[in-house]
Design a protein around this motif. Sequence first.
Motif, PDB file in Angstrom:
ATOM      1  N   ARG A 180      -0.561  -5.187  -2.700  1.00 47.93           N
ATOM      2  CA  ARG A 180      -1.605  -6.149  -2.353  1.00 47.93           C
ATOM      3  C   ARG A 180      -1.494  -7.525  -3.136  1.00 47.93           C
ATOM      4  O   ARG A 180      -1.174  -7.618  -4.248  1.00 47.93           O
ATOM      5  CB  ARG A 180      -2.926  -5.649  -2.580  1.00 47.93           C
ATOM      6  CG  ARG A 180      -3.995  -6.566  -2.238  1.00 47.93           C
ATOM      7  CD  ARG A 180      -5.513  -5.993  -2.225  1.00 47.93           C
ATOM      8  NE  ARG A 180      -6.354  -7.135  -1.936  1.00 47.93           N
ATOM      9  CZ  ARG A 180      -7.753  -6.746  -1.646  1.00 47.93           C
ATOM     10  NH1 ARG A 180      -8.002  -5.501  -1.800  1.00 47.93           N
ATOM     11  NH2 ARG A 180      -8.556  -7.765  -1.487  1.00 47.93           N
ATOM     12  N   PHE A 181      -1.556  -8.627  -2.313  1.00 51.54           N
ATOM     13  CA  PHE A 181      -1.685  -9.884  -3.151  1.00 51.54           C
ATOM     14  C   PHE A 181      -3.104 -10.588  -2.652  1.00 51.54           C
ATOM     15  O   PHE A 181      -3.611 -10.460  -1.776  1.00 51.54           O
ATOM     16  CB  PHE A 181      -0.609 -10.962  -2.603  1.00 51.54           C
ATOM     17  CG  PHE A 181       0.720 -10.160  -2.980  1.00 51.54           C
ATOM     18  CD1 PHE A 181       1.480 -10.760  -4.260  1.00 51.54           C
ATOM     19  CD2 PHE A 181       1.541  -9.244  -2.372  1.00 51.54           C
ATOM     20  CE1 PHE A 181       2.645 -10.198  -4.587  1.00 51.54           C
ATOM     21  CE2 PHE A 181       2.576  -8.862  -2.518  1.00 51.54           C
ATOM     22  CZ  PHE A 181       3.272  -9.303  -3.943  1.00 51.54           C
ATOM     23  N   ALA A 182      -3.521 -11.211  -3.864  1.00 50.52           N
ATOM     24  CA  ALA A 182      -4.896 -12.130  -3.432  1.00 50.52           C
ATOM     25  C   ALA A 182      -4.745 -13.516  -2.961  1.00 50.52           C
ATOM     26  O   ALA A 182      -5.931 -13.944  -2.704  1.00 50.52           O
ATOM     27  CB  ALA A 182      -5.656 -12.145  -5.026  1.00 50.52           C
ATOM     28  N   GLU A 217      -6.654 -11.246   0.914  1.00 52.31           N
ATOM     29  CA  GLU A 217      -6.338  -9.832   1.132  1.00 52.31           C
ATOM     30  C   GLU A 217      -5.016  -9.830   2.047  1.00 52.31           C
ATOM     31  O   GLU A 217      -4.861  -9.830   3.248  1.00 52.31           O
ATOM     32  CB  GLU A 217      -7.334  -8.901   1.802  1.00 52.31           C
ATOM     33  CG  GLU A 217      -6.865  -7.572   1.782  1.00 52.31           C
ATOM     34  CD  GLU A 217      -7.774  -6.501   2.431  1.00 52.31           C
ATOM     35  OE1 GLU A 217      -7.734  -5.497   2.535  1.00 52.31           O
ATOM     36  OE2 GLU A 217      -8.801  -7.264   2.981  1.00 52.31           O
ATOM     37  N   LEU A 218      -3.680  -9.868   1.294  1.00 54.88           N
ATOM     38  CA  LEU A 218      -2.550  -9.756   1.786  1.00 54.88           C
ATOM     39  C   LEU A 218      -1.719  -8.733   1.410  1.00 54.88           C
ATOM     40  O   LEU A 218      -1.666  -8.225   0.120  1.00 54.88           O
ATOM     41  CB  LEU A 218      -1.656 -11.046   1.648  1.00 54.88           C
ATOM     42  CG  LEU A 218      -2.333 -12.203   2.296  1.00 54.88           C
ATOM     43  CD1 LEU A 218      -3.173 -12.961   1.011  1.00 54.88           C
ATOM     44  CD2 LEU A 218      -1.148 -13.503   2.212  1.00 54.88           C
ATOM     45  N   TYR A 219      -0.804  -7.974   2.300  1.00 60.74           N
ATOM     46  CA  TYR A 219      -0.190  -6.916   1.675  1.00 60.74           C
ATOM     47  C   TYR A 219       1.299  -7.142   2.245  1.00 60.74           C
ATOM     48  O   TYR A 219       1.692  -7.428   3.252  1.00 60.74           O
ATOM     49  CB  TYR A 219      -0.570  -5.543   2.510  1.00 60.74           C
ATOM     50  CG  TYR A 219      -1.830  -5.403   2.085  1.00 60.74           C
ATOM     51  CD1 TYR A 219      -2.027  -4.185   1.091  1.00 60.74           C
ATOM     52  CD2 TYR A 219      -3.073  -5.899   2.599  1.00 60.74           C
ATOM     53  CE1 TYR A 219      -3.487  -3.988   0.551  1.00 60.74           C
ATOM     54  CE2 TYR A 219      -4.254  -5.331   2.283  1.00 60.74           C
ATOM     55  CZ  TYR A 219      -4.470  -4.478   1.308  1.00 60.74           C
ATOM     56  OH  TYR A 219      -5.651  -3.976   0.959  1.00 60.74           O
ATOM     57  N   ARG A 246      -4.048  -0.922   4.266  1.00 60.64           N
ATOM     58  CA  ARG A 246      -5.345  -1.042   3.430  1.00 60.64           C
ATOM     59  C   ARG A 246      -5.673   0.184   2.617  1.00 60.64           C
ATOM     60  O   ARG A 246      -6.515   0.133   1.415  1.00 60.64           O
ATOM     61  CB  ARG A 246      -6.742  -1.735   4.138  1.00 60.64           C
ATOM     62  CG  ARG A 246      -6.086  -2.920   4.838  1.00 60.64           C
ATOM     63  CD  ARG A 246      -7.246  -3.207   5.807  1.00 60.64           C
ATOM     64  NE  ARG A 246      -7.946  -4.193   5.119  1.00 60.64           N
ATOM     65  CZ  ARG A 246      -9.056  -4.892   5.974  1.00 60.64           C
ATOM     66  NH1 ARG A 246      -9.501  -4.539   6.883  1.00 60.64           N
ATOM     67  NH2 ARG A 246      -9.774  -5.894   5.015  1.00 60.64           N
ATOM     68  N   GLU A 247      -5.379   1.595   3.067  1.00 57.60           N
ATOM     69  CA  GLU A 247      -5.875   2.630   2.565  1.00 57.60           C
ATOM     70  C   GLU A 247      -5.004   3.506   1.505  1.00 57.60           C
ATOM     71  O   GLU A 247      -5.573   4.212   1.033  1.00 57.60           O
ATOM     72  CB  GLU A 247      -6.179   3.618   3.887  1.00 57.60           C
ATOM     73  CG  GLU A 247      -7.284   3.041   4.709  1.00 57.60           C
ATOM     74  CD  GLU A 247      -7.382   3.808   6.222  1.00 57.60           C
ATOM     75  OE1 GLU A 247      -6.308   4.478   6.322  1.00 57.60           O
ATOM     76  OE2 GLU A 247      -8.279   3.447   6.796  1.00 57.60           O
TER      77      GLU A 247
END
Length: 454
Positions: A180-182, A217-219, A246-247
């Motif tokens: 995850r990246f903000a 919210e980036l992955y 996301r999980e």
Amino acid sequence: MSTQVWHDRAVDRLREQLAALPEGAPIRLAKPTSNLFRFREPPTGQALDVSAFGDVLYVDPLTRTADVGGMTTYERLVDATLPYGLMPLVVPQLKTITLGGAVAGLGIESSSFRNGMPHESVQEMEILTGAGDVVLARPDNEHRDLFHGFPNSYGTLGYTLRLRIELEPVQPTVALRHVRFADTAACAVAIERICAERSYEGRTVDFIDGTVFSGDELYLTLGAFAGGASGLSDYTGRDIYYKSIRERATDRLSTRDYLWRWDTDWFWCSKALGAQHPVIRRLWPKRYLRSDVYRKLVALDRRHRLSDRIGRLRNDPAREAVIQDVEIPVDRLAEFMDFFHADIGISPVWLCPVRLRTDTTWPLYPMDPATLYVNVGFWATVALDPDEPDGTHNRLIERKVAELGGHKSLYSTSYFGEDEFWALYNGTRYRTLKDAYDPRGRLPDLYDKCVRNR
């Protein structure tokens, strides 16, 4: 009968079909599926039956090559190569994309940061031209200009009947990490570093793509080939792949399921068709959880304007389809996404890094071999204000992509003016190829097909 003899006879039959067409009649193919998003009325007149060119002719595990019919779907191609422990260097996300379509219309996936695009692993192409000839195009023979000019021609110079492609070895499974990246800036920096080093935190990266759920919210999903076959996830039924990002921080899929992880739910677009509702999901037959089924439903909706009618009854605002894939230089990605979140507002969004595999350039889609790009994919509708005409948001995106030195794929609706279009997609080179291989204009013109939708 050898596959080569069988193929040669199929070519002869195709030539007979072509000779039987009325003089000057347009050449078009009878194809059961399409992954283009330029919907139009079905053309009239006789179409060429090319169903004989939808198979894998042979796989050579020693040279790691395959000879493949141009109308072969990647689903069929992967099924033929995986038993040899091999796969195409780039496998586009949807099962019914054809090899010929991916080469003529470009393709991309999570191996593209190291393997480029599907046309870069092609060694030779047998092409039916608009002039009615069948030519063998290689990078080093008399048809080399056609070989290099074929990508991004979208069937306006000819159709591939057979391609020889490179393959690469695989392992049974793919281990995933969802990181995850903000913000987009930090994500872009990580993309550039991971693609350069082909590793992250000391572990190999064979695949990389990303999912943007919002501006903060980036992955990045990092995949690596692995052995073993236990503890595998299954996203071909009730469970939905994009939600898992996301999980859970890690995951593992069979290699085949990894290649088709996006197809079951058409990325996330099956939600608009109700296929992600828990009750409907239980009732929806598993064999129909696939992208070509969803596209047929969308085509039916477009043809009968069902959504538009319902929207008018509910007094909803008009909506514009914004279905695009664009390539943005990685150092301009944050700038593009800031614009996108502010002015377009679609989510989720797909990210996929891509760099040309070699220094070879492809004139109709002139990417810089030294630049790492990030494909940004978004597929939804956006509400229009009362004074906004259809195409407002697509035109905004086209201008921003050009401003940032990017490129736009032409599989969906485009709004470019003719001069701008030919400046972006090398009209001079295209016209030379068109005059040489379709002098009577029996195939559509690229601008007419991609912008005027003719």
